[in-house]
Write a protein that holds these residues in place. Structure first.
Motif: not given
Ligand code: NAD
Length: 349
Positions: A129-153
């Motif tokens: 599958s794809t990281d796109e299932v996690f939705g969008s991160l803001p591009n001004n902070i350093n957050a990253q998708f982990t395996e526990d990030t809630p889905y928000n496609p």
């Protein structure tokens, strides 16, 4: 190991097929040969005694049961999907049909097969599958998708992939089917169908056509070389824990504009243009509706638990990719006539 790979005539699936055969596995490639497929992608393994091809749609229950019965695979790597976000905006039905119903069908066929075989502990259903299932991160902070990030496609494509991930997890929780999931970032590399950003830019540049950048080009993606991805997938299949998911990233975040400028500078060096630098062809076009700002993968789990890291930087991978396109016009040239290629898709609100 005998691996049944779905979508093995596509971009990533074919990289998996080529690598798996090279490493001595037997592969059964199941593909419906949609507009995105190209059997030339697997031409260099097609004559191997360890390779078989079955033209079957993953939604075809009878056809898929027959493929499992005939080939008796040890594991499944499920990559077949409708994969282009822009096409999902114009026509989401195919995405629901293949990505959701097709995955449901694969799970049921695999479950029956696994039960009839006596529920072998070594069987795996690996869902790609794809990281796109996690939705969008803001591009001004350093957050990253982990395996526990809630889905928000956001797109019809990512929503159907998210739904398919949920189905796969449910088949593990409910029926104990031994599944593994991976969610990867944007792939690029050889045999990439010429509707996605990297091949579109290379081929438009070579033709002297505008290089389309959606919006202001500030959207950030984490670029993963497809052969690195195939390597990671085979490792997860072998050593990943049942029921677990693994994020796979390239550790190479770039804005789309940076990526295109890098491609232009590689082309300037490898195939200089009389008319001036390729970057002169960059053209900003209407943004994609619902365009996610940023995707970024936290690779800690696959790095720490399985010891995997990408082997190339995006600059190295793009150089290999450009060279491959320069040397393989016979592969890409006929694909330019396929439906929708070269057109701007997915602009309707
Ligand atoms: P692709 O579009 O290049 O290939 C998809 C393949 O699946 C094609 O060969 C097509 O013929 C086949 N297919 C489609 N519908 C089918 C059906 N109903 N029955 C049988 N075969 C069918 O896709 P890709 O870029 O190689 O992506 C492969 C997988 O990886 C997909 O599941 C996708 O969601 C996932 N993924 C891709 C990326 C990326 O950057 N390309 C990133 C993350 C995840």
């Amino acid at each position: 190991m005998k691996i049944l790979v779905t979508g093995g005539a596509g971009f990533i699936g074919s990289a998996v097929v080529r690598l798996a055969v090279k490493r001595g596995h037997s592969v059964v490639n199941v593909d419906a040969l949609t507009y995105a497929a190209c059997l030339d992608n697997v031409a260099n393994v097609a004559d191997s005694p360890n390779y078989a091809f079955e033209e079957v749609d993953i939604r075809d229950r009878v056809g898929m049961n027959a493929v499992f019965a005939k080939h008796a695979p040890d594991s499944v790597m499920h990559l077949a999907a409708e994969s282009h976000v822009d096409r999902s905006i114009d026509g989401p039905a195919n995405f629901v049909e293949t990505n959701l119903n097709g995955t449901f069908n694969m799970l049921e066929v695999a479950r029956l097969y696994w039960q009839v075989q006596g529920k072998p502990k070594t069987f795996r259903f690996h869902h790609i599958s794809t990281d796109e299932v996690f939705g969008s991160l803001p591009n001004n902070i350093n957050a990253q998708f982990t395996e526990d990030t809630p889905y928000n496609p956001s797109s019809p494509y990512s929503a159907t992939k998210a739904g398919s991930d949920h189905l796969v997890r449910a088949w593990h929780e409910t029926y104990r089917l031994p599944v593994i999931l991976t969610n990867c970032s944007n792939n690029y590399g050889p045999y990439h169908f010429p509707e996605k950003l990297v091949p579109v830019v290379i081929l438009n540049a070579l033709a002297g056509k505008p290089l389309p950048i959606y919006g202001d080009g500030g959207n950030i993606r984490d670029w993963l070389y497809v052969e690195d991805h195939a390597d990671a997938l085979l490792l997860v299949l072998k050593n990943g824990l049942v029921g677990r998911s693994y994020n796979i990233g390239g550790e190479n975040e770039r804005t789309n504009l940076e990526l295109v400028k890098t491609l232009c500078s590689i082309l300037d060096r490898l195939r200089p243009r009389d008319m001036g630098p390729y970057a002169d062809l960059i053209t900003f076009v209407t943004d994609r509706p619902g365009h996610d700002a940023r995707y970024a993968i936290d690779p800690s789990r696959i790095r720490n638990e399985l010891g995997w890291r990408p082997s190339v930087t995006v600059e190295e991978g793009l150089e290999k990719t450009v060279l491959w396109y320069l040397e393989n016009e016979a592969w890409w040239s006929p694909l330019l006539d396929r439906s929708g290629v070269g057109e701007r898709l997915g602009t309707q609100p």
